[in-house]
Design a protein around this motif. Structure first.
Motif, PDB file in Angstrom:
ATOM      1  N   ALA A 141       0.832  -1.204   0.000  1.00 24.20           N
ATOM      2  CA  ALA A 141       0.000   0.000   0.000  1.00 24.20           C
ATOM      3  C   ALA A 141       0.866   1.252   0.000  1.00 24.20           C
ATOM      4  CB  ALA A 141      -0.928  -0.004   1.219  1.00 24.20           C
ATOM      5  N   LEU A 142       1.972   1.219   0.751  1.00 22.23           N
ATOM      6  CA  LEU A 142       2.899   2.360   0.743  1.00 22.23           C
ATOM      7  C   LEU A 142       3.468   2.566  -0.650  1.00 22.23           C
ATOM      8  CD1 LEU A 142       6.303   2.839   0.957  1.00 22.23           C
ATOM      9  CD2 LEU A 142       4.721   4.550   1.834  1.00 22.23           C
ATOM     10  N   ALA A 143       3.888   1.479  -1.304  1.00 24.57           N
ATOM     11  CA  ALA A 143       4.426   1.593  -2.655  1.00 24.57           C
ATOM     12  C   ALA A 143       3.383   2.153  -3.616  1.00 24.57           C
ATOM     13  CB  ALA A 143       4.910   0.224  -3.136  1.00 24.57           C
ATOM     14  N   GLY A 144       2.140   1.709  -3.483  1.00 25.36           N
ATOM     15  CA  GLY A 144       1.079   2.211  -4.344  1.00 25.36           C
ATOM     16  C   GLY A 144       0.881   3.710  -4.192  1.00 25.36           C
ATOM     17  N   ARG A 145       0.934   4.201  -2.952  1.00 22.00           N
ATOM     18  CA  ARG A 145       0.781   5.639  -2.727  1.00 22.00           C
ATOM     19  C   ARG A 145       1.949   6.410  -3.330  1.00 22.00           C
ATOM     20  NH1 ARG A 145      -0.760   3.678   2.351  1.00 22.00           N
ATOM     21  NH2 ARG A 145       1.217   4.319   3.327  1.00 22.00           N
ATOM     22  N   VAL A 146       3.166   5.895  -3.175  1.00 21.58           N
ATOM     23  CA  VAL A 146       4.347   6.583  -3.704  1.00 21.58           C
ATOM     24  C   VAL A 146       4.299   6.646  -5.226  1.00 21.58           C
ATOM     25  CG1 VAL A 146       6.856   6.422  -3.969  1.00 21.58           C
ATOM     26  CG2 VAL A 146       5.803   6.060  -1.722  1.00 21.58           C
ATOM     27  N   PHE A 147       3.862   5.565  -5.860  1.00 19.67           N
ATOM     28  CA  PHE A 147       3.842   5.511  -7.319  1.00 19.67           C
ATOM     29  C   PHE A 147       2.567   6.099  -7.923  1.00 19.67           C
ATOM     30  CE2 PHE A 147       6.696   1.671  -6.558  1.00 19.67           C
ATOM     31  CZ  PHE A 147       7.856   2.384  -6.797  1.00 19.67           C
ATOM     32  N   GLY A 148       1.638   6.540  -7.065  1.00 19.66           N
ATOM     33  CA  GLY A 148       0.420   7.151  -7.567  1.00 19.66           C
ATOM     34  C   GLY A 148      -0.572   6.170  -8.144  1.00 19.66           C
ATOM     35  N   SER A 150      -3.832   3.554  -8.195  1.00 20.58           N
ATOM     36  CA  SER A 150      -5.148   3.565  -7.577  1.00 20.58           C
ATOM     37  C   SER A 150      -5.181   2.566  -6.431  1.00 20.58           C
ATOM     38  CB  SER A 150      -6.216   3.182  -8.606  1.00 20.58           C
ATOM     39  OG  SER A 150      -6.104   1.807  -8.950  1.00 20.58           O
ATOM     40  N   PRO A 151      -6.029   2.798  -5.433  1.00 16.99           N
ATOM     41  CA  PRO A 151      -6.135   1.829  -4.331  1.00 16.99           C
ATOM     42  C   PRO A 151      -6.500   0.433  -4.835  1.00 16.99           C
ATOM     43  CG  PRO A 151      -7.211   3.890  -3.741  1.00 16.99           C
ATOM     44  CD  PRO A 151      -6.856   4.002  -5.196  1.00 16.99           C
ATOM     45  N   GLU A 152      -7.302   0.376  -5.902  1.00 17.52           N
ATOM     46  CA  GLU A 152      -7.705  -0.937  -6.447  1.00 17.52           C
ATOM     47  C   GLU A 152      -6.499  -1.676  -7.024  1.00 17.52           C
ATOM     48  OE1 GLU A 152     -10.993   1.781  -6.050  1.00 17.52           O
ATOM     49  OE2 GLU A 152      -9.139   1.954  -7.226  1.00 17.52           O
ATOM     50  N   ASP A 153      -5.659  -0.962  -7.804  1.00 16.19           N
ATOM     51  CA  ASP A 153      -4.483  -1.607  -8.386  1.00 16.19           C
ATOM     52  C   ASP A 153      -3.500  -2.027  -7.303  1.00 16.19           C
ATOM     53  OD1 ASP A 153      -5.407  -1.396 -10.944  1.00 16.19           O
ATOM     54  OD2 ASP A 153      -4.231   0.383 -11.457  1.00 16.19           O
ATOM     55  N   SER A 154      -3.322  -1.181  -6.306  1.00 11.19           N
ATOM     56  CA  SER A 154      -2.413  -1.512  -5.214  1.00 11.19           C
ATOM     57  C   SER A 154      -2.909  -2.733  -4.450  1.00 11.19           C
ATOM     58  CB  SER A 154      -2.293  -0.314  -4.276  1.00 11.19           C
ATOM     59  OG  SER A 154      -1.400  -0.586  -3.226  1.00 11.19           O
ATOM     60  N   ALA A 155      -4.204  -2.799  -4.178  1.00 12.45           N
ATOM     61  CA  ALA A 155      -4.769  -3.942  -3.464  1.00 12.45           C
ATOM     62  C   ALA A 155      -4.645  -5.221  -4.286  1.00 12.45           C
ATOM     63  CB  ALA A 155      -6.228  -3.678  -3.111  1.00 12.45           C
ATOM     64  N   ARG A 156      -4.827  -5.095  -5.613  1.00 13.28           N
ATOM     65  CA  ARG A 156      -4.706  -6.281  -6.477  1.00 13.28           C
ATOM     66  C   ARG A 156      -3.282  -6.834  -6.438  1.00 13.28           C
ATOM     67  NH1 ARG A 156      -2.640  -6.430 -11.144  1.00 13.28           N
ATOM     68  NH2 ARG A 156      -2.851  -4.175 -11.486  1.00 13.28           N
TER      69      ARG A 156
END
Length: 265
Positions: A141-148, A150-156
């Motif tokens: 989730a941290l990586a997803g936020r840093v790379f911009g 979406s929460p859905e892509d990060s969760a997947r």
């Protein structure tokens, strides 16, 4: 080792078959291996240097049609390498619906050099493995936020990593740094490549407000130490312009480039 020697090892050990070893299906289309990962809705195309005289336009068209005809594939990447010098490949990919993304630098280096370049992290930070499903999800989730993302892509992606860890324990390690509040502020994976002398460094991310403190370099050294305990001799990473100077200070050297070419349905 020199960059030229590292590139030779990279070509020998990390290309083609090694990149699709965990794929559900692999189809050889001329010199290209077209892999499909149905659970991820993903396709991946890779090859060793394409022989001179190959009809590149026809080859790209056939690989594109292979992915387009499979309804399970929602996106696909063709992994290119700058040192191959395949004339017309990037233009042909663009003509057949692949979007050319930012050029990345492929880095590699001796694992001992990376460990030797370690810098201590400041007090009030702690570094450890993210070795439970909850920690893997938090780190991703941290990586997803840093790379911009979406929460859905990060969760997947987190779901995929948790499932991978369940099915193939030890196929990767996630490491992270926590701040004084206990929040993960830096994270990244190390993936040993079976049958090779390498491990890959992937997904490295550090929250902007915690950069410049040596956290990412310490994270890289921790991953290197753990990989060395498993017999790994070299590390490799595809990195953005932002990550390249950090990895150079950590002991890796640039050996070539890659321009990801991505098709989306």
């Amino acid at each position: 080792m020199t960059p030229e020697e590292l590139l030779r090892l990279y070509d020998q050990q990390l290309r083609a078959e090694a990149e699709v070893a965990d794929a559900d299906e692999v189809t050889a289309i001329g010199p290209v291996l077209a892999a499909i990962f149905p659970a991820r809705g993903r396709g991946f195309a890779t090859a060793r240097p394409i022989p001179a005289g190959t009809d590149v336009e026809a080859l790209v068209a056939e690989v594109a049609a292979h992915f387009q005809s499979d309804p399970r594939v929602s996106n696909a990447e063709w992994k290119t390498r700058g040192h191959d010098g395949t004339l017309g490949l990037l233009d042909a990919l663009a003509r057949h619906g692949f979007r050319l993304e930012e050029v990345e630098t492929i880095m590699a280096g001796d694992i001992d050099a990376v460990i030797a370049a370690e810098s201590p992290i400041p007090v009030h930070y702690s570094l450890h493995r993210a070795d439970t499903p909850a920690l893997i999800r938090e780190a991703e989730a941290l990586a997803g936020r840093v790379f911009g993302d979406s929460p859905e892509d990060s969760a997947r992606r987190a779901d995929e990593l948790v499932e991978r860890d369940r099915r193939w324990p030890g196929s990767f390690e996630m490491w992270c740094v926590r701040d004084a509040r206990g929040e993960i502020v830096c994270s990244g994976r190390v993936d040993p490549v079976p049958g090779s002398d390498f491990a890959g460094l992937w997904g490295g991310a550090c929250a902007p407000e915690h950069r410049g403190l040596g956290l990412y370099r310490a994270l890289t050294a921790a991953r290197a130490r753990s990989a060395r305990e498993r017999g790994v001799r070299f590390l490799q990473s595809d990195c953005s312009p932002m990550s390249r100077p950090i990895l150079e200070r950590a002991g890796l050297v640039p050996i070539t480039t890659t321009t990801p070419a991505v098709w989306r349905r």
